[in-house]
Design an enzyme around this catalytic site. Structure first.
Site, PDB file in Angstrom:
ATOM      1  N   PRO A   1      -4.704   8.788  -2.755  1.00 13.57           N
ATOM      2  CA  PRO A   1      -5.391   9.751  -3.624  1.00 13.57           C
ATOM      3  C   PRO A   1      -4.549  10.981  -3.946  1.00 13.57           C
ATOM      4  O   PRO A   1      -4.658  11.546  -5.027  1.00 13.57           O
ATOM      5  CB  PRO A   1      -6.644  10.120  -2.813  1.00 13.57           C
ATOM      6  CG  PRO A   1      -6.932   8.886  -2.008  1.00 13.57           C
ATOM      7  CD  PRO A   1      -5.579   8.331  -1.653  1.00 13.57           C
TER       8      PRO A   1
ATOM      9  N   GLU B   1       6.916   9.658 -17.607  1.00 18.40           N
ATOM     10  CA  GLU B   1       7.555  10.916 -17.262  1.00 18.40           C
ATOM     11  C   GLU B   1       8.590  10.735 -16.146  1.00 18.40           C
ATOM     12  O   GLU B   1       9.658  11.364 -16.165  1.00 18.40           O
ATOM     13  CB  GLU B   1       6.501  11.946 -16.852  1.00 18.40           C
ATOM     14  CG  GLU B   1       5.600  12.421 -17.985  1.00 18.40           C
ATOM     15  CD  GLU B   1       4.548  11.400 -18.402  1.00 18.40           C
ATOM     16  OE1 GLU B   1       3.975  11.540 -19.491  1.00 18.40           O
ATOM     17  OE2 GLU B   1       4.304  10.433 -17.634  1.00 18.40           O
TER      18      GLU B   1
ATOM     19  N   GLY C   1       0.808  -1.203   0.000  1.00 16.86           N
ATOM     20  CA  GLY C   1       0.000   0.000   0.000  1.00 16.86           C
ATOM     21  C   GLY C   1       0.843   1.255   0.000  1.00 16.86           C
ATOM     22  O   GLY C   1       1.147   1.801   1.070  1.00 16.86           O
TER      23      GLY C   1
ATOM     24  N   GLY D   1       1.065   9.689  -5.542  1.00 16.25           N
ATOM     25  CA  GLY D   1       1.379   8.643  -6.503  1.00 16.25           C
ATOM     26  C   GLY D   1       2.867   8.655  -6.762  1.00 16.25           C
ATOM     27  O   GLY D   1       3.667   8.169  -5.970  1.00 16.25           O
ATOM     28  N   SER D   2       3.279   9.283  -7.880  1.00 16.72           N
ATOM     29  CA  SER D   2       4.707   9.443  -8.142  1.00 16.72           C
ATOM     30  C   SER D   2       5.370  10.245  -7.019  1.00 16.72           C
ATOM     31  O   SER D   2       6.530  10.037  -6.681  1.00 16.72           O
ATOM     32  CB  SER D   2       4.927  10.140  -9.484  1.00 16.72           C
ATOM     33  OG  SER D   2       4.411   9.348 -10.549  1.00 16.72           O
TER      34      SER D   2
ATOM     35  N   GLU E   1       4.259   1.421 -11.734  1.00 14.82           N
ATOM     36  CA  GLU E   1       5.676   1.269 -11.351  1.00 14.82           C
ATOM     37  C   GLU E   1       6.518   2.442 -11.836  1.00 14.82           C
ATOM     38  O   GLU E   1       7.697   2.290 -12.174  1.00 14.82           O
ATOM     39  CB  GLU E   1       6.254  -0.052 -11.884  1.00 14.82           C
ATOM     40  CG  GLU E   1       5.643  -1.290 -11.264  1.00 14.82           C
ATOM     41  CD  GLU E   1       6.389  -1.780 -10.040  1.00 14.82           C
ATOM     42  OE1 GLU E   1       7.344  -1.118  -9.613  1.00 14.82           O
ATOM     43  OE2 GLU E   1       6.004  -2.840  -9.520  1.00 14.82           O
TER      44      GLU E   1
END
Length: 382
Positions: A127, A368, A123, A130-131, A364
């Site tokens: 929200p 970018e 986990g 992310g990156s 993964e």
């Protein structure tokens, strides 16, 4: 695959045969019903695929990243959902426990994970994170010998299957010099306050098990900390490059599956009195598809060989992920065009690859992010 050893060739052939005879026949129905076929997962476990890159002394097969990549590529040819189930089960489920777990955690968790009797999720994504994983908002505080966890995660693979044992979550456990300290904590499925929400209705990878997760005062023992406190994000980054190579292998499998399907269709399809494969435009399209497969395979093989030799491979992993992800998407588009109207029908594998392959440029580490990694390797600041 001229650079493979005889043992690697045998492994690739074995998994390819399994993919063609067991995985491919169920792929359409699994995709249509958004159902992960647990019997296929069980058989992958029996073949030893989940234990491929782990030492024999912990219940693994004694292989390496190259071996895992060959298996994932073979599966990705026919069913990306099954391929990502294996990739995530190893890279995100078992590998963090193997690398950073205590002896007690390894002994308790690895045997079933490496045998495919259990799965685990990781986990990380949220929200708002992310990156930019440093934006993590999920928190864990110590209270009475326990971690009390609050927050939410999204897009978590293998988190809600019938055999999912736990998820490892990243959480903010403190602050140092004005920066969040992120740790990783093992949260068993069924923990009060931990909810595996209903699965997503996804564009692709429909048979892959993917859920959002919520934590409301979820309590686990302090000893469920995985690795050193405050090193959770750094530890994740240390194994991320291996995951990128594995996703590159999956992408090559998808690109090759599209090439195989499109070549066979072009030979059998008659257009204006002749096989489509005799038309130069189709020939050039298929030739470009072949070149993409070849180039992307060289890239992931090179990255895997560097890693298995104990050499730096971060830039090469990013290159492999970038090149292979784009190859999968480009080949899926071209294969669908070769199929014409039939390529728009879900019963044909190229339609599934067209939907599935887009995530290969996102998961993964996005395209970018790979470009940023490569730019930094060039010495470009900012």
């Amino acid at each position: 695959m001229t650079d493979l050893t005889e043992e690697e060739r045998e492994l690739a052939a074995m998994v390819r045969d399994f993919a063609d005879t067991v995985v491919a026949p169920q792929a359409y129905e699994a995709d249509r019903t958004h159902t992960l076929n647990m019997d296929v997962v069980r058989q992958m476990g029996e073949l030893g695929l989940f234990g491929l890159p782990f030492p024999e002394e912990v219940g693994g097969q004694g292989g390496d990243l190259m071996a895992l990549g060959l298996a994932i590529e073979a599966l990705g040819r026919v069913d990306q959902s099954i391929a990502i189930t294996l990739e995530a089960g190893v890279s995100l489920g078992a590998m963090p426990v193997f690398r950073f777990g205590t002896d007690a955690q390894r002994e308790a968790l690895l045997p079933d994970l490496l045998a495919g009797r259990a799965l685990a999720g990781f986990g990380l994504t949220e929200p708002e994170a992310g990156s930019d994983a440093g934006a993590t908002r999920t928190t864990a505080r110590r209270e009475g010998g326990e971690w009390v966890i609050n927050g939410a995660k999204q897009f978590i693979t293998n988190s809600g299957t019938p055999i999912t044992r736990f998820v490892t979550v990243t959480a903010v456990t403190g602050e140092r010099d004005g920066r969040k300290q992120i740790s990783t904590i093992i949260v068993p499925n069924g923990t009060p306050g931990f909810t595996v929400e209903p699965p997503y209705d996804k564009l692709g990878w429909r048979a892959s098990d993917t859920h959002p997760l919520t934590f409301v005062d979820a309590r686990v023992p302090e000893e469920n900390l995985l690795g050193e406190e405050g090193r959770g994000f750094a530890n994740f980054l240390s194994i991320l490059d291996e995951g990128r190579v594995a996703i590159a292998a999956l992408s090559v499998g998808a690109a090759e599956g599209c090439l195989e399907q499109a070549t066979a269709y072009a030979r059998s399809r008659t257009v204006f009195g002749a096989a489509l494969s005799t038309r130069q435009n189709a020939q050039f399209t298929l030739a470009r598809m072949r070149a993409r497969v070849h180039t992307a395979r060289l890239a992931w093989h090179h990255a895997a060989r560097l890693r298995d030799a104990g050499k730096p491979f971060g830039e090469e992993a990013a290159i492999a992920k970038l090149v292979a992800g784009e190859a999968a998407m480009d080949n899926a588009r071209d294969a669908t065009q070769i199929f014409g109207g039939n390529g728009f029908m879900d019963e044909f594998p190229v339609a599934r690859h067209y939907r599935d392959s887009k995530i290969l440029e996102i998961g993964e580490g996005t395209t970018e992010v790979q470009l940023l990694v490569i730019a930094r390797a060039l010495g470009l600041a900012g």
